[in-house]
Design a protein around this motif. Structure first.
Motif, PDB file in Angstrom:
ATOM      1  N   PHE A  32      48.976  23.740  38.645  1.00  0.00           N
ATOM      2  CA  PHE A  32      47.929  23.998  39.622  1.00  0.00           C
ATOM      3  C   PHE A  32      47.765  22.890  40.655  1.00  0.00           C
ATOM      4  O   PHE A  32      47.644  23.186  41.841  1.00  0.00           O
ATOM      5  CB  PHE A  32      46.620  24.359  38.921  1.00  0.00           C
ATOM      6  CG  PHE A  32      46.728  25.693  38.255  1.00  0.00           C
ATOM      7  CD1 PHE A  32      46.800  26.848  39.012  1.00  0.00           C
ATOM      8  CD2 PHE A  32      46.836  25.794  36.896  1.00  0.00           C
ATOM      9  CE1 PHE A  32      46.947  28.079  38.411  1.00  0.00           C
ATOM     10  CE2 PHE A  32      46.987  27.021  36.282  1.00  0.00           C
ATOM     11  CZ  PHE A  32      47.035  28.163  37.053  1.00  0.00           C
ATOM     12  N   GLY A 106      45.517  39.141  37.619  1.00  0.00           N
ATOM     13  CA  GLY A 106      46.530  38.305  38.265  1.00  0.00           C
ATOM     14  C   GLY A 106      47.619  39.132  38.913  1.00  0.00           C
ATOM     15  O   GLY A 106      48.070  38.835  40.015  1.00  0.00           O
ATOM     16  N   ALA A 109      46.237  40.476  42.162  1.00  0.00           N
ATOM     17  CA  ALA A 109      46.199  39.457  43.221  1.00  0.00           C
ATOM     18  C   ALA A 109      47.605  39.179  43.751  1.00  0.00           C
ATOM     19  O   ALA A 109      47.795  39.023  44.963  1.00  0.00           O
ATOM     20  CB  ALA A 109      45.553  38.176  42.694  1.00  0.00           C
ATOM     21  N   ILE A 129      46.400  31.650  49.083  1.00  0.00           N
ATOM     22  CA  ILE A 129      45.261  31.669  48.161  1.00  0.00           C
ATOM     23  C   ILE A 129      45.401  32.835  47.192  1.00  0.00           C
ATOM     24  O   ILE A 129      45.132  32.701  46.000  1.00  0.00           O
ATOM     25  CB  ILE A 129      43.937  31.717  48.944  1.00  0.00           C
ATOM     26  CG1 ILE A 129      43.705  30.365  49.621  1.00  0.00           C
ATOM     27  CG2 ILE A 129      42.768  32.064  48.032  1.00  0.00           C
ATOM     28  CD1 ILE A 129      42.575  30.337  50.604  1.00  0.00           C
ATOM     29  N   LEU A 130      45.861  33.989  47.691  1.00  0.00           N
ATOM     30  CA  LEU A 130      46.103  35.134  46.796  1.00  0.00           C
ATOM     31  C   LEU A 130      47.154  34.783  45.743  1.00  0.00           C
ATOM     32  O   LEU A 130      47.021  35.149  44.574  1.00  0.00           O
ATOM     33  CB  LEU A 130      46.550  36.349  47.593  1.00  0.00           C
ATOM     34  CG  LEU A 130      45.483  37.043  48.438  1.00  0.00           C
ATOM     35  CD1 LEU A 130      46.129  38.032  49.392  1.00  0.00           C
ATOM     36  CD2 LEU A 130      44.467  37.722  47.547  1.00  0.00           C
ATOM     37  N   ILE A 132      47.956  31.727  44.577  1.00  0.00           N
ATOM     38  CA  ILE A 132      47.415  30.740  43.636  1.00  0.00           C
ATOM     39  C   ILE A 132      46.471  31.406  42.644  1.00  0.00           C
ATOM     40  O   ILE A 132      46.551  31.176  41.429  1.00  0.00           O
ATOM     41  CB  ILE A 132      46.712  29.591  44.395  1.00  0.00           C
ATOM     42  CG1 ILE A 132      47.745  28.749  45.151  1.00  0.00           C
ATOM     43  CG2 ILE A 132      45.903  28.718  43.449  1.00  0.00           C
ATOM     44  CD1 ILE A 132      47.146  27.748  46.119  1.00  0.00           C
ATOM     45  N   VAL A 133      45.587  32.272  43.138  1.00  0.00           N
ATOM     46  CA  VAL A 133      44.653  32.970  42.251  1.00  0.00           C
ATOM     47  C   VAL A 133      45.416  33.880  41.285  1.00  0.00           C
ATOM     48  O   VAL A 133      45.132  33.913  40.084  1.00  0.00           O
ATOM     49  CB  VAL A 133      43.620  33.767  43.073  1.00  0.00           C
ATOM     50  CG1 VAL A 133      42.835  34.735  42.210  1.00  0.00           C
ATOM     51  CG2 VAL A 133      42.676  32.822  43.795  1.00  0.00           C
ATOM     52  N   GLY A 136      47.189  31.824  38.680  1.00  0.00           N
ATOM     53  CA  GLY A 136      46.189  31.248  37.773  1.00  0.00           C
ATOM     54  C   GLY A 136      45.703  32.253  36.744  1.00  0.00           C
ATOM     55  O   GLY A 136      45.646  31.954  35.550  1.00  0.00           O
ATOM     56  N   PHE A 137      45.365  33.453  37.201  1.00  0.00           N
ATOM     57  CA  PHE A 137      44.907  34.476  36.268  1.00  0.00           C
ATOM     58  C   PHE A 137      46.018  34.880  35.306  1.00  0.00           C
ATOM     59  O   PHE A 137      45.763  35.093  34.119  1.00  0.00           O
ATOM     60  CB  PHE A 137      44.376  35.699  37.028  1.00  0.00           C
ATOM     61  CG  PHE A 137      42.907  35.617  37.340  1.00  0.00           C
ATOM     62  CD1 PHE A 137      41.971  36.087  36.447  1.00  0.00           C
ATOM     63  CD2 PHE A 137      42.472  35.053  38.524  1.00  0.00           C
ATOM     64  CE1 PHE A 137      40.611  36.017  36.721  1.00  0.00           C
ATOM     65  CE2 PHE A 137      41.127  34.975  38.819  1.00  0.00           C
ATOM     66  CZ  PHE A 137      40.187  35.453  37.913  1.00  0.00           C
TER      67      PHE A 137
END
Length: 149
Positions: A32, A106, A109, A129-130, A132-133, A136-137
């Motif tokens: 991250f 995830g 996204a 940003i999409l 990364i999110v 992450g999920f």
């Protein structure tokens, strides 16, 4: 069970948490900050370009707009399905339900990221940003799923 023949008192249950938990945790702690660093590096490169070298935005054709609309609807359905999976997962384990739901969110996204990357692409900031999110999920969902396995 895993144990050393020389010291069987140091036995260890051979599950995901004991075998791969530290690797997964440290990997996420490294992934991250790397993704955020790449994001800010990309922003700095973009802002450092002279105005004459920046790409010109062009309008979407009707066909591109139709594909983007269909893809966005599909990505939204996958995204919302992730919330439904969190609450309606037919398992006995809350951890598995959350893991499956987070992975589905995830995936939604990341599907948004792909759809918004079709030409003419959405701005770099919004797409990254999409991504990364989504990653992450996916990572947290997979970790939660495997901890309950």
């Amino acid at each position: 069970m895993r144990y050393s023949i020389a010291d069987p008192a140091q036995a260890l249950v051979a599950d995901f948490q004991n075998m791969w938990g530290p690797v997964w945790g440290f990997g996420m702690f490294g992934l991250f900050p790397t993704m955020f660093g790449l994001f800010f590096t990309g922003m700095a490169v973009k802002e450092g370009r002279p105005a004459s070298k920046r790409p010109v935005e062009r309008a979407a054709t009707p066909a591109q707009q139709r594909w983007r609309t269909r893809g966005t609807v599909l990505a939204n359905l996958v995204f919302v399905a992730g919330f439904a999976v969190c609450f309606l997962y037919p398992g006995e384990s809350l951890g598995k339900a959350l893991g499956a739901g987070f992975m589905t969110i995830g995936a939604g996204a990341l599907l948004h990221f792909v759809v918004q990357s079709f030409p003419p692409a959405m701005a770099f900031e919004s797409r990254s940003i999409l991504a990364i999110v989504g990653l992450g999920f996916l990572a947290f969902g997979y970790g939660a799923w495997m901890m309950m396995a």
